[in-house]
Design a protein around this motif. Structure first.
Motif, PDB file in Angstrom:
ATOM      1  N   THR A  92       0.810  -1.193   0.027  1.00 19.33           N
ATOM      2  CA  THR A  92       0.114  -0.091  -0.132  1.00 19.33           C
ATOM      3  C   THR A  92       0.864   1.090  -0.073  1.00 19.33           C
ATOM      4  O   THR A  92       2.024   1.071   0.398  1.00 19.33           O
ATOM      5  CB  THR A  92      -1.170  -0.075   1.296  1.00 19.33           C
ATOM      6  N   GLY A  93      -0.058   2.419  -0.379  1.00 21.95           N
ATOM      7  CA  GLY A  93       0.971   3.612  -0.208  1.00 21.95           C
ATOM      8  C   GLY A  93       1.604   4.071   1.053  1.00 21.95           C
ATOM      9  O   GLY A  93       2.353   4.490   0.895  1.00 21.95           O
ATOM     10  N   ALA A 134       4.638   2.052   1.204  1.00 16.91           N
ATOM     11  CA  ALA A 134       5.623   2.433   0.322  1.00 16.91           C
ATOM     12  C   ALA A 134       6.350   3.541   0.641  1.00 16.91           C
ATOM     13  O   ALA A 134       7.824   3.502   0.391  1.00 16.91           O
ATOM     14  CB  ALA A 134       5.196   2.448  -1.172  1.00 16.91           C
ATOM     15  N   ASP A 155       3.440  11.679  -6.055  1.00 17.29           N
ATOM     16  CA  ASP A 155       2.381  10.786  -5.924  1.00 17.29           C
ATOM     17  C   ASP A 155       1.040  11.030  -6.650  1.00 17.29           C
ATOM     18  O   ASP A 155       0.275  10.306  -7.184  1.00 17.29           O
ATOM     19  CB  ASP A 155       2.184  10.349  -4.360  1.00 17.29           C
ATOM     20  N   ALA A 197      -0.889   3.689 -10.267  1.00 13.93           N
ATOM     21  CA  ALA A 197      -0.518   3.844  -8.915  1.00 13.93           C
ATOM     22  C   ALA A 197      -1.529   4.476  -7.904  1.00 13.93           C
ATOM     23  O   ALA A 197      -1.058   5.603  -7.203  1.00 13.93           O
ATOM     24  CB  ALA A 197       0.954   4.815  -9.056  1.00 13.93           C
ATOM     25  N   THR A 208      -2.592   4.499  -5.016  1.00 10.07           N
ATOM     26  CA  THR A 208      -2.470   3.885  -3.432  1.00 10.07           C
ATOM     27  C   THR A 208      -3.586   4.629  -2.643  1.00 10.07           C
ATOM     28  O   THR A 208      -4.187   5.252  -3.009  1.00 10.07           O
ATOM     29  CB  THR A 208      -1.122   4.497  -3.184  1.00 10.07           C
ATOM     30  N   ASP A 209      -3.403   3.667  -1.287  1.00 13.33           N
ATOM     31  CA  ASP A 209      -4.180   4.255  -0.348  1.00 13.33           C
ATOM     32  C   ASP A 209      -4.150   5.595  -0.154  1.00 13.33           C
ATOM     33  O   ASP A 209      -4.858   6.279   0.281  1.00 13.33           O
ATOM     34  CB  ASP A 209      -4.183   3.410   0.876  1.00 13.33           C
ATOM     35  N   ARG A 259     -11.463   3.119  -0.613  1.00 11.56           N
ATOM     36  CA  ARG A 259     -10.719   1.918  -0.124  1.00 11.56           C
ATOM     37  C   ARG A 259     -11.687   0.605  -0.084  1.00 11.56           C
ATOM     38  O   ARG A 259     -12.821   0.793   0.040  1.00 11.56           O
ATOM     39  CB  ARG A 259     -10.185   2.264   1.365  1.00 11.56           C
TER      40      ARG A 259
END
Length: 256
Positions: free
Chosen positions: A2-3, A6, A56, A180, A182-183, A203
């Motif tokens: 998950t973001g 990462a 991001d 990409a 991500t959360d 989510r």
């Protein structure tokens, strides 16, 4: 991964004129353990910065390459003309392109309005940046069309601006690499869309576990006897009388 796993931070790119302060404040309130890092980028470089993974997500000006980038339009900016304070354009609150057709118009190389040549008389050369073009306007060389936020960003006391009714406008969007999402990107999408802190939209929530109600066993001493298996009758009523209908009347005693 998950973001949040990462990267310990969320990197948000933004182009000149866009003000992310409100969204950054909400982020810091909701996710105080995940620092948000602002990455200022020129408007022309924003898409490349996102594609290279140097941010991001980004607050950018449309259009973007939708084959690799996702985008959520946020708002549309009015276009204004920037001119000296004593210019004839200041006589009205709003103007049209026809009214400015005889003016010398500066067209910077980083123009974000997307036209090949703005209406009016082109200047002798194109300034490299909007900031340079503002300097030329202050020198009396010509006028300049920009989104209103850029006119505010490069505000000068000797210049002013007026809304241009029929000029192209600039759309601002939140964009990020499509592969990409991500959360943390979802968290920021929720913020710019005004979702509440308790919203889970975007989510995948953890599904609730079904509640199973255990069947409680009865104590052995309280079990009911099965039908047809009642205890044997003694043939006597509880008072020791011979069998007879319950509640039958007793006979009168015989007189002697």
């Amino acid at each position: 991964m998950t973001g949040s796993e990462a990267s310990p931070t969320f990197r948000l790119a933004y182009v000149p004129g866009v003000t992310p302060a409100k969204w950054v404040r909400i982020w810091n309130e909701r996710l105080p353990d995940i620092p948000l890092t602002l990455v200022p980028v020129p408007a022309a470089d924003a898409s490349d910065v996102l594609r290279r993974g140097e941010a991001d997500a980004g607050l950018v000006r449309l259009p973007v390459d939708r084959t690799v980038l996702s985008a959520i339009p946020l708002y549309t900016e009015a276009t204004v003309v920037v001119a000296p304070k004593d210019h004839v354009v200041t006589a009205a609150e709003e103007v049209s392109l026809d009214e400015l057709a005889d003016e010398v118009v500066l067209h910077p190389l980083d123009d974000v309005l997307g036209w090949e040549q703005p209406p009016g008389e082109p200047a002798f050369e194109r300034p490299a940046t909007t900031e340079d073009a503002i300097e030329h306007v202050a020198s009396g060389i010509g006028i300049l069309y920009v989104p209103q936020s850029l006119a505010r960003l490069h505000h000068r006391k000797d210049l002013t601006y007026r809304t241009v009714l029929d000029a192209p406008q600039s759309d601002v969007a939140l964009s990020w690499p499509e592969d990409a999402t991500t959360d943390l990107v979802e968290d920021f999408i929720g913020i710019v869309r005004g979702r509440t802190v308790n919203s889970t939209r975007g989510r995948t929530p953890t599904p609730p576990q079904p509640k199973t109600k255990a069947k409680r066993a009865e104590p052995a001493g309280k079990r009911k006897p099965a039908a047809g298996k009642a205890g044997k009758s003694t043939g006597k009523n509880p008072r020791g009388a011979s069998g007879g209908a319950k509640g039958a009347k007793r006979g009168k005693p015989r007189g002697r």
